[in-house]
Design an enzyme around this catalytic site. Structure first.
Site, PDB file in Angstrom:
ATOM      1  N   GLY A 112      -1.313  18.596 -19.499  1.00 54.08           N
ATOM      2  CA  GLY A 112      -1.330  17.645 -18.399  1.00 54.08           C
ATOM      3  C   GLY A 112      -0.022  17.591 -17.626  1.00 54.08           C
ATOM      4  O   GLY A 112       0.978  18.225 -17.976  1.00 54.08           O
ATOM      5  N   HIS A 113      -0.021  16.773 -16.574  1.00 58.13           N
ATOM      6  CA  HIS A 113       1.133  16.666 -15.683  1.00 58.13           C
ATOM      7  C   HIS A 113       2.342  16.052 -16.399  1.00 58.13           C
ATOM      8  O   HIS A 113       2.211  15.187 -17.263  1.00 58.13           O
ATOM      9  CB  HIS A 113       0.788  15.847 -14.448  1.00 58.13           C
ATOM     10  CG  HIS A 113       0.362  14.434 -14.757  1.00 58.13           C
ATOM     11  ND1 HIS A 113       1.252  13.411 -14.944  1.00 58.13           N
ATOM     12  CD2 HIS A 113      -0.871  13.893 -14.901  1.00 58.13           C
ATOM     13  CE1 HIS A 113       0.602  12.296 -15.189  1.00 58.13           C
ATOM     14  NE2 HIS A 113      -0.692  12.566 -15.173  1.00 58.13           N
ATOM     15  N   ASN A 114       3.508  16.543 -16.053  1.00 60.91           N
ATOM     16  CA  ASN A 114       4.793  16.035 -16.561  1.00 60.91           C
ATOM     17  C   ASN A 114       4.965  16.211 -18.070  1.00 60.91           C
ATOM     18  O   ASN A 114       5.817  15.556 -18.676  1.00 60.91           O
ATOM     19  CB  ASN A 114       4.988  14.568 -16.181  1.00 60.91           C
ATOM     20  CG  ASN A 114       5.199  14.374 -14.701  1.00 60.91           C
ATOM     21  OD1 ASN A 114       4.233  14.113 -13.967  1.00 60.91           O
ATOM     22  ND2 ASN A 114       6.437  14.521 -14.249  1.00 60.91           N
TER      23      ASN A 114
END
Length: 343
Positions: free
Chosen positions: A237-239
């Site tokens: 996922g993001h980050n």
């Protein structure tokens, strides 16, 4: 042309010690299938009996097996030594340098020395492709993407805008790097998309499996550090930040903003909830569900849903089969207590 080597040559090349006849060999095979003139390996003790029966000219192992009718190449890490022998007999074939006339390379893209760009590859404006990079058919390299030298990109890989790939990286078919993170804000009119304006950075010597997806950061960076290996069909996922020399097996899902340390091992189908940390050196068994941060302070190995220290999980798993009978016993005791009028 068939590659033939003497066992003494192989021993020198892989840092092993030859114990037995210095035969000439021409290939590698599994221990049950090896033929005369081939090399095999033994790393799991349960296959020791196969070493006595093998037809191979030599077995790579930690120690010689008594009564075996073959030579041994002795190494403290037989699996690694075998991998190096496989490379000796099956060196990676490299396509000829050049850009296919069926590729589309923007005039403002920069290509290094001896790159190989296959048919139907698209390289967008501002992209930088390092020396000796191989990009195979049908892959997409977006705007301002950079790919480090000696990296290998298999067919149909997608690198969205701004992605950075380090040196000697291997990206397998169908992986998507830099797609939007899953970010939506509820509103009166439904969910409003939150622009995902960060990037993805892939370190040196990283390998990413087929159909794995790594989302760009909402802001800032999603990062995979040096030497980490991702299997097929993984969602990052993001980050998310993943440390160096971590290995992650197939179908694992890592939610946004997780931090996974270095030298971590995640089994297949592990799930990490968002915004948690997994400390350096942690091992998670297959299908573990992790809802809160964990480290090696309590245990190095964790399993289960929710994840608990592995030794505790083993005890719980052993009791599971006894629960139906335990339930029946409790019901009988309650019925007897009720019949006797006891409260």
């Amino acid at each position: 042309m068939e590659n033939r080597l003497r066992l003494s040559e192989i021993a020198s090349m892989i840092g092993a010690v030859l114990d037995g006849d210095d035969a000439e060999v021409n290939g590698v095979a599994a221990i049950e299938e090896a033929l005369p003139g081939q090399v095999t390996f033994l790393s799991n003790p349960k296959y020791t009996a196969h070493a006595r029966d093998t037809k191979a000219a030599a077995v790579i192992a930690k120690d010689p097996v008594p009564d075996a009718g073959c030579a041994f190449l002795l190494s403290p890490n037989p699996y690694l030594a075998f991998a190096r022998v496989v490379e000796l007999f099956h060196p990676r074939e490299r396509p000829e340098p050049g850009v296919s006339p069926m590729a589309s390379v923007h005039a403002d893209a920069a290509l290094g020395k001896d790159v190989s760009i296959g048919p139907f590859v698209v390289v967008e404006k501002g992209a930088i492709v390092g020396d000796r990079v191989i990009i195979m058919a049908g892959s997409y390299v977006g705007k301002e993407v950079s790919v480090g030298e000696d990296s290998l990109i298999y067919p149909r890989v997608t690198l969205y805008h701004g992605v950075r790939v380090g040196k000697r990286a291997i990206l397998h078919s169908g992986c998507v790097i830099g797609s939007d993170g899953f970010g939506f804000a509820p509103s009166e009119k439904g969910f409003m998309k939150i622009p995902q304006v960060g990037i993805v950075e892939i370190g040196d010597d990283v390998e990413i499996g087929a159909n794995t997806t790594i989302d760009r950061a909402t802001l800032g960076m999603t990062r995979i550090d040096r030497g980490t290996k991702l299997d097929n069909l993984i969602q990052v996922g993001h980050n998310v930040a993943i440390g160096s020399d971590t290995v992650i097996a197939s179908q694992t899902g890592i939610s946004g903003s997780c931090k996974v340390g270095s030298r971590v091992m995640l089994g297949g189908q592990v799930g990490l909830a968002g915004h948690i940390e997994v400390g350096d050196g942690v091992m998670l068994g297959a299908k573990s569900g992790v809802g809160s941060s964990i480290s090696t302070k309590e245990s190095q190995v964790w399993s289960g849903i929710p994840a608990i220290p592995h030794k505790t999980w083993l005890r719980v798993a052993m009791l599971m089969s006894s629960l139906p009978e335990l339930f029946r016993r409790v019901k009988r005791l309650e019925a007897a207590k009720s019949a006797s009028g006891e409260e």
